[in-house]
Design a protein around this motif. Structure first.
Motif, PDB file in Angstrom:
ATOM      1  N   GLN A 182       5.958  13.104  -0.269  1.00 47.57           N
ATOM      2  CA  GLN A 182       6.443  12.165   0.555  1.00 47.57           C
ATOM      3  C   GLN A 182       5.261  10.687   0.703  1.00 47.57           C
ATOM      4  N   VAL A 183       6.253   9.951   0.978  1.00 47.41           N
ATOM      5  CA  VAL A 183       5.072   8.449   0.708  1.00 47.41           C
ATOM      6  C   VAL A 183       5.842   8.061   1.851  1.00 47.41           C
ATOM      7  N   VAL A 184       5.023   7.023   2.357  1.00 46.93           N
ATOM      8  CA  VAL A 184       4.636   5.905   2.875  1.00 46.93           C
ATOM      9  C   VAL A 184       4.497   4.562   2.349  1.00 46.93           C
ATOM     10  N   ILE A 185       5.226   3.378   2.568  1.00 47.31           N
ATOM     11  CA  ILE A 185       5.253   2.009   1.387  1.00 47.31           C
ATOM     12  C   ILE A 185       4.688   0.687   3.074  1.00 47.31           C
ATOM     13  N   VAL A 186       3.502   0.578   2.674  1.00 49.76           N
ATOM     14  CA  VAL A 186       3.134  -0.943   3.998  1.00 49.76           C
ATOM     15  C   VAL A 186       2.474  -2.100   3.001  1.00 49.76           C
ATOM     16  N   THR A 187       3.726  -3.238   4.211  1.00 50.14           N
ATOM     17  CA  THR A 187       3.280  -4.195   4.050  1.00 50.14           C
ATOM     18  C   THR A 187       2.808  -4.982   4.747  1.00 50.14           C
ATOM     19  N   GLY A 188       1.838  -6.580   4.664  1.00 55.05           N
ATOM     20  CA  GLY A 188       1.502  -7.614   5.603  1.00 55.05           C
ATOM     21  C   GLY A 188       0.976  -6.562   5.925  1.00 55.05           C
ATOM     22  N   HIS A 189      -0.293  -5.867   5.819  1.00 54.92           N
ATOM     23  CA  HIS A 189      -1.398  -5.232   6.265  1.00 54.92           C
ATOM     24  C   HIS A 189      -2.457  -6.300   6.777  1.00 54.92           C
ATOM     25  N   ASP A 190      -2.277  -7.158   6.560  1.00 52.84           N
ATOM     26  CA  ASP A 190      -3.456  -8.388   6.684  1.00 52.84           C
ATOM     27  C   ASP A 190      -2.862  -8.810   7.559  1.00 52.84           C
ATOM     28  N   LEU A 219       1.280  -0.854   0.292  1.00 51.90           N
ATOM     29  CA  LEU A 219       0.187  -0.125  -0.033  1.00 51.90           C
ATOM     30  C   LEU A 219       0.959   1.155   0.237  1.00 51.90           C
ATOM     31  N   LEU A 220       0.698   2.242  -1.016  1.00 51.06           N
ATOM     32  CA  LEU A 220       1.250   3.253  -1.483  1.00 51.06           C
ATOM     33  C   LEU A 220       0.503   4.580  -0.874  1.00 51.06           C
ATOM     34  N   HIS A 221       1.038   5.265  -0.325  1.00 49.24           N
ATOM     35  CA  HIS A 221       0.606   6.617   0.620  1.00 49.24           C
ATOM     36  C   HIS A 221       1.234   7.883   0.214  1.00 49.24           C
ATOM     37  N   CYS A 222       1.247   8.840  -1.088  1.00 42.74           N
ATOM     38  CA  CYS A 222       1.544   9.228  -1.468  1.00 42.74           C
ATOM     39  C   CYS A 222       0.919  10.497  -1.315  1.00 42.74           C
ATOM     40  N   ASP A 223       1.539  12.021  -0.414  1.00 45.38           N
ATOM     41  CA  ASP A 223       0.928  13.278  -0.003  1.00 45.38           C
ATOM     42  C   ASP A 223       1.835  14.322   0.278  1.00 45.38           C
ATOM     43  N   PRO A 224       1.192  14.798  -0.283  1.00 44.74           N
ATOM     44  CA  PRO A 224       2.336  16.072  -0.383  1.00 44.74           C
ATOM     45  C   PRO A 224       2.598  16.256   0.920  1.00 44.74           C
ATOM     46  N   MET A 225       3.187  17.223   1.435  1.00 43.40           N
ATOM     47  CA  MET A 225       2.940  17.364   3.013  1.00 43.40           C
ATOM     48  C   MET A 225       3.940  19.212   2.329  1.00 43.40           C
ATOM     49  N   PRO A 226       2.778  20.261   3.501  1.00 44.57           N
ATOM     50  CA  PRO A 226       2.910  22.043   3.021  1.00 44.57           C
ATOM     51  C   PRO A 226       4.458  22.087   3.867  1.00 44.57           C
ATOM     52  N   MET A 227       5.268  22.784   3.538  1.00 43.10           N
ATOM     53  CA  MET A 227       6.204  22.660   3.917  1.00 43.10           C
ATOM     54  C   MET A 227       5.953  24.591   4.244  1.00 43.10           C
ATOM     55  N   ALA A 228       6.811  25.464   5.163  1.00 46.33           N
ATOM     56  CA  ALA A 228       6.918  26.131   5.837  1.00 46.33           C
ATOM     57  C   ALA A 228       7.304  27.561   4.327  1.00 46.33           C
ATOM     58  N   ASP A 229       7.926  27.601   3.732  1.00 42.85           N
ATOM     59  CA  ASP A 229       7.617  28.183   2.345  1.00 42.85           C
ATOM     60  C   ASP A 229       6.884  28.227   1.509  1.00 42.85           C
ATOM     61  N   GLY A 230       5.536  27.691   1.210  1.00 39.72           N
ATOM     62  CA  GLY A 230       4.683  27.461   0.774  1.00 39.72           C
ATOM     63  C   GLY A 230       4.655  26.679  -0.172  1.00 39.72           C
ATOM     64  N   ARG A 231       5.940  25.594  -0.243  1.00 35.98           N
ATOM     65  CA  ARG A 231       6.086  24.964  -1.173  1.00 35.98           C
ATOM     66  C   ARG A 231       5.408  23.184  -0.607  1.00 35.98           C
ATOM     67  N   PHE A 232       5.759  21.944  -0.981  1.00 32.69           N
ATOM     68  CA  PHE A 232       5.545  20.871  -0.834  1.00 32.69           C
ATOM     69  C   PHE A 232       6.336  20.064  -1.181  1.00 32.69           C
ATOM     70  N   GLY A 233       6.452  19.427  -0.248  1.00 35.07           N
ATOM     71  CA  GLY A 233       7.719  18.060  -0.172  1.00 35.07           C
ATOM     72  C   GLY A 233       6.864  17.246   0.040  1.00 35.07           C
ATOM     73  N   PRO A 269       0.235  -9.837  11.686  1.00 36.11           N
ATOM     74  CA  PRO A 269       1.360  -9.375  12.520  1.00 36.11           C
ATOM     75  C   PRO A 269       2.439  -8.704  11.784  1.00 36.11           C
ATOM     76  N   ALA A 270       2.441  -8.938  10.732  1.00 38.99           N
ATOM     77  CA  ALA A 270       4.140  -8.398  10.012  1.00 38.99           C
ATOM     78  C   ALA A 270       3.735  -7.364   9.985  1.00 38.99           C
ATOM     79  N   LEU A 271       3.216  -6.078   9.959  1.00 35.15           N
ATOM     80  CA  LEU A 271       3.063  -5.260   9.210  1.00 35.15           C
ATOM     81  C   LEU A 271       4.426  -4.423   9.200  1.00 35.15           C
ATOM     82  N   VAL A 272       4.557  -3.713   8.402  1.00 27.15           N
ATOM     83  CA  VAL A 272       6.094  -2.817   8.260  1.00 27.15           C
ATOM     84  C   VAL A 272       5.561  -1.650   7.755  1.00 27.15           C
ATOM     85  N   GLU A 273       5.558  -0.602   8.206  1.00 33.08           N
ATOM     86  CA  GLU A 273       5.700   0.314   7.389  1.00 33.08           C
ATOM     87  C   GLU A 273       6.747   1.584   7.610  1.00 33.08           C
TER      88      GLU A 273
END
Length: 78
Positions: free
Chosen positions: A33-41, A17-31, A43-47
């Protein structure tokens, strides 16, 4: 973690599962960022979080970059 820019990617029989969201920065730009999750079904959840990969003036550009970067990470490390 449900996000507006989340989606599933299957690579070599493993679901990511990939979560690709913009991260608002103080200067008005966007960073990008991605969170990658495996094993979501079970106990072996890895984020894995990758923040501020690159900076963009437009939210959509940050999301596109995060998605491309996340897919490359899965290909190279999954």
């Amino acid at each position: 973690m449900a996000t507006e820019h989340g989606y599933k990617l299957v690579h070599n029989g493993t679901e990511y599962l990939l979560h690709c969201d913009p991260m608002p920065m103080a200067d008005g730009r966007f960073g990008a960022q991605v969170v990658i999750v495996t094993g979501h079904d079970g106990p072996a959840l890895v984020e894995r979080r990758f923040s501020a990969l690159e900076y963009f003036e437009v939210e959509d550009e940050a999301v596109r970059y995060a998605r491309k970067w996340g897919e490359a990470w899965v290909r190279d490390n999954g």
